[in-house]
Scaffold this active site. Structure first.
Site, PDB file in Angstrom:
ATOM      1  N   ARG A  66     -35.304 -20.479   9.891  1.00 21.10           N
ATOM      2  CA  ARG A  66     -35.935 -21.630   9.254  1.00 21.10           C
ATOM      3  C   ARG A  66     -35.359 -21.936   7.865  1.00 21.10           C
ATOM      4  O   ARG A  66     -34.965 -23.074   7.578  1.00 21.10           O
ATOM      5  CB  ARG A  66     -37.454 -21.413   9.102  1.00 21.10           C
ATOM      6  CG  ARG A  66     -38.252 -21.673  10.355  1.00 21.10           C
ATOM      7  CD  ARG A  66     -39.424 -20.715  10.426  1.00 21.10           C
ATOM      8  NE  ARG A  66     -38.886 -19.404  10.684  1.00 21.10           N
ATOM      9  CZ  ARG A  66     -38.654 -18.931  11.925  1.00 21.10           C
ATOM     10  NH1 ARG A  66     -39.005 -19.630  12.954  1.00 21.10           N
ATOM     11  NH2 ARG A  66     -38.106 -17.739  12.097  1.00 21.10           N
ATOM     12  N   THR A  67     -35.320 -20.926   7.003  1.00 23.00           N
ATOM     13  CA  THR A  67     -34.972 -21.187   5.601  1.00 23.00           C
ATOM     14  C   THR A  67     -33.517 -21.638   5.476  1.00 23.00           C
ATOM     15  O   THR A  67     -33.226 -22.638   4.809  1.00 23.00           O
ATOM     16  CB  THR A  67     -35.210 -19.912   4.762  1.00 23.00           C
ATOM     17  OG1 THR A  67     -36.519 -19.430   5.052  1.00 23.00           O
ATOM     18  CG2 THR A  67     -35.076 -20.200   3.284  1.00 23.00           C
ATOM     19  N   LYS A  94     -16.945  -5.246   2.710  1.00 23.28           N
ATOM     20  CA  LYS A  94     -15.946  -4.350   2.098  1.00 23.28           C
ATOM     21  C   LYS A  94     -16.459  -3.779   0.787  1.00 23.28           C
ATOM     22  O   LYS A  94     -15.699  -3.183   0.024  1.00 23.28           O
ATOM     23  CB  LYS A  94     -14.650  -5.119   1.850  1.00 23.28           C
ATOM     24  CG  LYS A  94     -14.022  -5.711   3.096  1.00 23.28           C
ATOM     25  CD  LYS A  94     -12.799  -6.547   2.713  1.00 23.28           C
ATOM     26  CE  LYS A  94     -12.338  -7.416   3.870  1.00 23.28           C
ATOM     27  NZ  LYS A  94     -11.448  -8.483   3.423  1.00 23.28           N
ATOM     28  N   ARG A 116     -30.596 -15.489  -0.301  1.00 21.72           N
ATOM     29  CA  ARG A 116     -31.593 -14.591   0.316  1.00 21.72           C
ATOM     30  C   ARG A 116     -31.026 -13.181   0.268  1.00 21.72           C
ATOM     31  O   ARG A 116     -29.860 -12.973   0.626  1.00 21.72           O
ATOM     32  CB  ARG A 116     -31.897 -14.984   1.754  1.00 21.72           C
ATOM     33  CG  ARG A 116     -32.730 -13.881   2.444  1.00 21.72           C
ATOM     34  CD  ARG A 116     -33.287 -14.287   3.758  1.00 21.72           C
ATOM     35  NE  ARG A 116     -34.357 -15.255   3.602  1.00 21.72           N
ATOM     36  CZ  ARG A 116     -35.189 -15.586   4.585  1.00 21.72           C
ATOM     37  NH1 ARG A 116     -35.070 -15.032   5.782  1.00 21.72           N
ATOM     38  NH2 ARG A 116     -36.139 -16.476   4.386  1.00 21.72           N
ATOM     39  N   HIS A 144     -40.886 -15.823  -2.116  1.00 27.14           N
ATOM     40  CA  HIS A 144     -40.177 -16.774  -1.246  1.00 27.14           C
ATOM     41  C   HIS A 144     -40.730 -18.145  -1.648  1.00 27.14           C
ATOM     42  O   HIS A 144     -41.560 -18.740  -0.968  1.00 27.14           O
ATOM     43  CB  HIS A 144     -40.497 -16.441   0.213  1.00 27.14           C
ATOM     44  CG  HIS A 144     -39.678 -17.159   1.241  1.00 27.14           C
ATOM     45  ND1 HIS A 144     -38.843 -18.219   0.954  1.00 27.14           N
ATOM     46  CD2 HIS A 144     -39.571 -16.960   2.593  1.00 27.14           C
ATOM     47  CE1 HIS A 144     -38.268 -18.640   2.070  1.00 27.14           C
ATOM     48  NE2 HIS A 144     -38.693 -17.895   3.062  1.00 27.14           N
TER      49      HIS A 144
END
Ligand code: CP
Length: 325
Positions: A66-67, A94, A116, A144
């Site tokens: 969704r986000t 890496k 995120r 959030h």
């Protein structure tokens, strides 16, 4: 409550890191600015030139449906140039650090980063170290903010206000950044807020934030106008927070049978992804009082508003009448 148009327009500043640092006026500004952007997504040609020339990077170190997609749609509908980077497949694998990754992106002349990250505080850490605007798309258990904002907008759409409503957040509060953003946002806009879940899934001292605690969903359902049902965050649980999923559903599940005994119809929200038959019954999730998919739709308008305001836009100039042919 809509922001008083005669009062000075607050600015959001450089970054959106959470709802805790925002004032009531700033939260209302974002919600009000989202209103005209809703209509853009209903057009045949879903595009306005508002952020033409801006380059935005979506930097996701955790899974998201969704986000990430709502941010990408919001950016594209505002005509920004966008790049998506997932940790898997990038030089993060890496060993490159978050800040080094972002500084390399800045060297390519970007304007904003949507991030995120599994670590609480990662968005703030980044915002202190790069010149681009940073938007927190969920950091660990912390916040959030755009989910909190879209939840507020969806509740306001239904009731015409937030002030005076009783909202109970149910389920796994301990691991939930959505719960924290909701609590800050709802309290600032004048709602009464409660949480309901097993003691093992409630943060110690949660009452000190000014929320009521219910140990049984029946009590929450008796009290509330709105239930925001949260996912059991099984990936964040190291040990035995609950005896079993079946036991959790039996005692804390938001079921149709429980809602049938409510004194009034309750609005049902869930941020997704849902565990049907664990925290919520399918008949509730798909029922007439569920606004779960309206939340998803509002997620685009809210993110358009946040991107627009951080880019220096003002609500008076959020002119979306000019589409792109
Ligand atoms: N609500 C939410 O954050 O969903 P995603 O994890 O799919 O982005």
């Amino acid at each position: 409550m809509i922001r008083d148009a005669s009062s000075p327009v607050p600015s959001l500043g450089k970054d959106l890191l959470g709802l805790e640092p925002l004032s009531t006026d700033q939260i209302q500004l974002i919600l009000d600015t989202a209103e005209p952007f809703k209509e853009v997504s209903e057009r045949a040609i879903k595009k306005v030139p508002t952020l033409r020339g801006k380059t935005i990077v979506n930097l996701f170190y955790e899974a998201s449906t969704r986000t990430r997609i709502a941010f990408e749609f919001a950016e594209k509908r505002l005509s920004a140039d966008t790049v998506n980077i997932a940790a898997a497949g990038s030089s993060v694998e890496k060993g490159e650090s978050l800040v080094d990754t972002a500084r390399n992106l800045e060297a390519m002349r970007i304007d904003m980063v949507v991030v995120r990250h599994p670590s609480s505080g990662a968005a703030a850490f980044l915002a202190d170290r790069i010149a681009s605007n940073v938007i927190n798309a969920g950091d660990g258990w912390h916040e959030h903010p755009t989910q909190g904002l879209l939840d507020l907008l969806t509740i306001r759409d239904k009731f015409g206000r937030i002030d005076g409503l009783k909202v109970c957040i149910c389920g796994d509060i301990l691991h939930s950044r959505v719960a924290r953003s909701n609590i800050w946002g709802l309290l600032k806009l004048g709602a009464a807020v409660a949480v309901c879940g097993p003691r093992s899934l409630l943060p110690r001292g949660i009452e000190e934030l000014g929320v009521q605690v219910f140990g049984r969903p029946e009590e929450a359902i008796e009290w509330a106008d709105v239930l925001n049902v949260l996912r059991l965050q099984l990936e964040r649980m190291q040990g035995g927070y609950i005896p079993s999923l079946g036991e959790f559903y039996r005692v804390f599940g938001i079921t149709q049978e429980r809602l049938d005994r409510a004194p009034r119809d309750l609005l049902i929200l869930h941020p997704g992804p849902m565990n049907r038959g664990v925290e919520i019954d399918s008949r509730v999730a798909d029922g007439p009082h569920s606004v779960i998919l309206q939340q998803v739709t509002n997620g685009i308008a809210v993110r358009m508003a946040v991107l627009y305001l951080l880019a220096g836009g003002t609500p008076e100039r959020a002119d979306v009448s000019k589409g792109e042919g």
